[in-house]
Design a protein around this motif. Sequence first.
Motif, PDB file in Angstrom:
ATOM      1  N   ALA A 129      62.630 122.736 117.853  1.00 57.34           N
ATOM      2  CA  ALA A 129      64.053 122.526 118.084  1.00 57.34           C
ATOM      3  C   ALA A 129      64.537 121.255 117.395  1.00 57.34           C
ATOM      4  O   ALA A 129      65.596 121.238 116.757  1.00 57.34           O
ATOM      5  CB  ALA A 129      64.331 122.462 119.585  1.00 57.34           C
ATOM      6  N   ARG A 130      63.760 120.185 117.508  1.00 54.02           N
ATOM      7  CA  ARG A 130      64.151 118.935 116.855  1.00 54.02           C
ATOM      8  C   ARG A 130      64.173 119.096 115.345  1.00 54.02           C
ATOM      9  O   ARG A 130      65.051 118.558 114.658  1.00 54.02           O
ATOM     10  CB  ARG A 130      63.211 117.806 117.273  1.00 54.02           C
ATOM     11  N   ALA A 131      63.195 119.817 114.816  1.00 48.37           N
ATOM     12  CA  ALA A 131      63.150 120.039 113.374  1.00 48.37           C
ATOM     13  C   ALA A 131      64.372 120.809 112.905  1.00 48.37           C
ATOM     14  O   ALA A 131      64.965 120.492 111.866  1.00 48.37           O
ATOM     15  CB  ALA A 131      61.870 120.781 112.998  1.00 48.37           C
ATOM     16  N   ALA A 132      64.769 121.827 113.656  1.00 51.71           N
ATOM     17  CA  ALA A 132      65.931 122.625 113.276  1.00 51.71           C
ATOM     18  C   ALA A 132      67.195 121.775 113.256  1.00 51.71           C
ATOM     19  O   ALA A 132      68.002 121.837 112.316  1.00 51.71           O
ATOM     20  CB  ALA A 132      66.086 123.798 114.234  1.00 51.71           C
ATOM     21  N   LEU A 133      67.381 120.972 114.298  1.00 52.14           N
ATOM     22  CA  LEU A 133      68.567 120.125 114.367  1.00 52.14           C
ATOM     23  C   LEU A 133      68.538 119.057 113.285  1.00 52.14           C
ATOM     24  O   LEU A 133      69.556 118.779 112.631  1.00 52.14           O
ATOM     25  CB  LEU A 133      68.648 119.487 115.752  1.00 52.14           C
ATOM     26  N   ALA A 134      67.370 118.436 113.095  1.00 51.81           N
ATOM     27  CA  ALA A 134      67.242 117.393 112.074  1.00 51.81           C
ATOM     28  C   ALA A 134      67.505 117.948 110.683  1.00 51.81           C
ATOM     29  O   ALA A 134      68.170 117.302 109.863  1.00 51.81           O
ATOM     30  CB  ALA A 134      65.859 116.765 112.137  1.00 51.81           C
ATOM     31  N   LYS A 135      66.984 119.127 110.392  1.00 52.86           N
ATOM     32  CA  LYS A 135      67.208 119.727 109.074  1.00 52.86           C
ATOM     33  C   LYS A 135      68.684 120.053 108.874  1.00 52.86           C
ATOM     34  O   LYS A 135      69.235 119.863 107.779  1.00 52.86           O
ATOM     35  CB  LYS A 135      66.357 120.992 108.927  1.00 52.86           C
ATOM     36  N   ARG A 136      69.326 120.569 109.928  1.00 54.05           N
ATOM     37  CA  ARG A 136      70.734 120.962 109.785  1.00 54.05           C
ATOM     38  C   ARG A 136      71.609 119.799 109.344  1.00 54.05           C
ATOM     39  O   ARG A 136      72.517 119.966 108.516  1.00 54.05           O
ATOM     40  CB  ARG A 136      71.244 121.529 111.124  1.00 54.05           C
ATOM     41  N   TRP A 137      71.384 118.608 109.875  1.00 54.56           N
ATOM     42  CA  TRP A 137      72.271 117.484 109.577  1.00 54.56           C
ATOM     43  C   TRP A 137      71.647 116.443 108.647  1.00 54.56           C
ATOM     44  O   TRP A 137      72.281 115.422 108.362  1.00 54.56           O
ATOM     45  CB  TRP A 137      72.717 116.812 110.878  1.00 54.56           C
ATOM     46  N   ALA A 138      70.435 116.687 108.158  1.00 58.10           N
ATOM     47  CA  ALA A 138      69.754 115.685 107.327  1.00 58.10           C
ATOM     48  C   ALA A 138      70.577 115.327 106.093  1.00 58.10           C
ATOM     49  O   ALA A 138      71.160 116.198 105.446  1.00 58.10           O
ATOM     50  CB  ALA A 138      68.390 116.214 106.906  1.00 58.10           C
TER      51      ALA A 138
END
Length: 356
Positions: free
Chosen positions: A53-62
């Motif tokens: 979940a953290r990876a998905a969110l981090a990738k979305r806004w990176a």
Amino acid sequence: MASPIRRAPGVLRSTAAALSLALCSACGEGASEDDPFGEAQRALLQGVGSAAARAALAKRWAPIHYQDVDVTGAHALGGRSDFITRVDFDGDWVGTNNWDNTGSRVLSAHAYHSVVETPSHWYLVYTFFHPRDWSDNIFEKEHENDSEGVLLIVQRDGSEYGALVGAVTVAHRDFFSYVPAGSPLRSGAESIDGTLSMASFEGQLHPITAQEAKGHGLKAWPAYDIVGDGLKYFPSLTLAEQPSSASDHDVRYKLLDIYGVEGLWPRRELSSLFSSWGTFRGDTSGGCGLVAGNCTTNAANAPWGWDDHDDGPSYRGEIATDPAKLAAHYFSPSSQFSTTYTFNPFKGIGADPNTP
């Protein structure tokens, strides 16, 4: 340490992209090259307690990240001293040999991310690391290790990834605040310094950040920009590339969970890496300092040691550890920021059980 991806320009990536597109032809919304079946995105619906979940969110806004590069001077290493990489790029967790090893190791691009959650917002910190903070001027200081970054404030508006509403960047001993067009945030105790520019990547808008050469202060583009040589980095969950030249404008950086097995937070008490709380250990070996006395030891900080010099000592590290408090200080109305954390491993709330 993960091996870097090497490629002939455009060849391997285009092949991988074609395979991903073929795999994703029936995947539906939320699939991507990094996650062709959308599993990480679906995990986010269960909260940010999982690494996926953290990876998905981090990738979305990176961020799409611009890095200015200086190729001149004895300590530039032809531009390599401005490449971003991971702290253990040289295969160990020793802070005092990173300056020394910059010229002889692969500098595959990485950035560390942390995610903190309240009922009202997600707070994402992206940390960009350089083994050297260097100079080509005998009157300026140098030091081993360099860590600067950005806090992104994402409002939880009921959509899967929320809405990006603000950013605070770290440039040496100063923080700078920005908002994207249409943000509900206004100036708080600190004045907003500018507009957070956005650009499309893989079909979604991402913020654009930029770091200066040598000292690597970070601001929202175009407050800093590429001047001459420079790199353009784009986020990935799988690819970690070393630039092919000092002017490579298509480089993938791999996101690493700061709480995870490859992260920095589980190593916060490691004496070979840190000299004190939140401060990287660094010495004067390897030729640091163009003249005697011009290399500062133990001079770089991890996110929980970042500090704006005039915010007061109580705010040290809180850009990462207590970002709701910092957001309420920098932006208004402060009442919109819940200060109840539902996930914050820096404070022991929902801590990831993974350890090195």
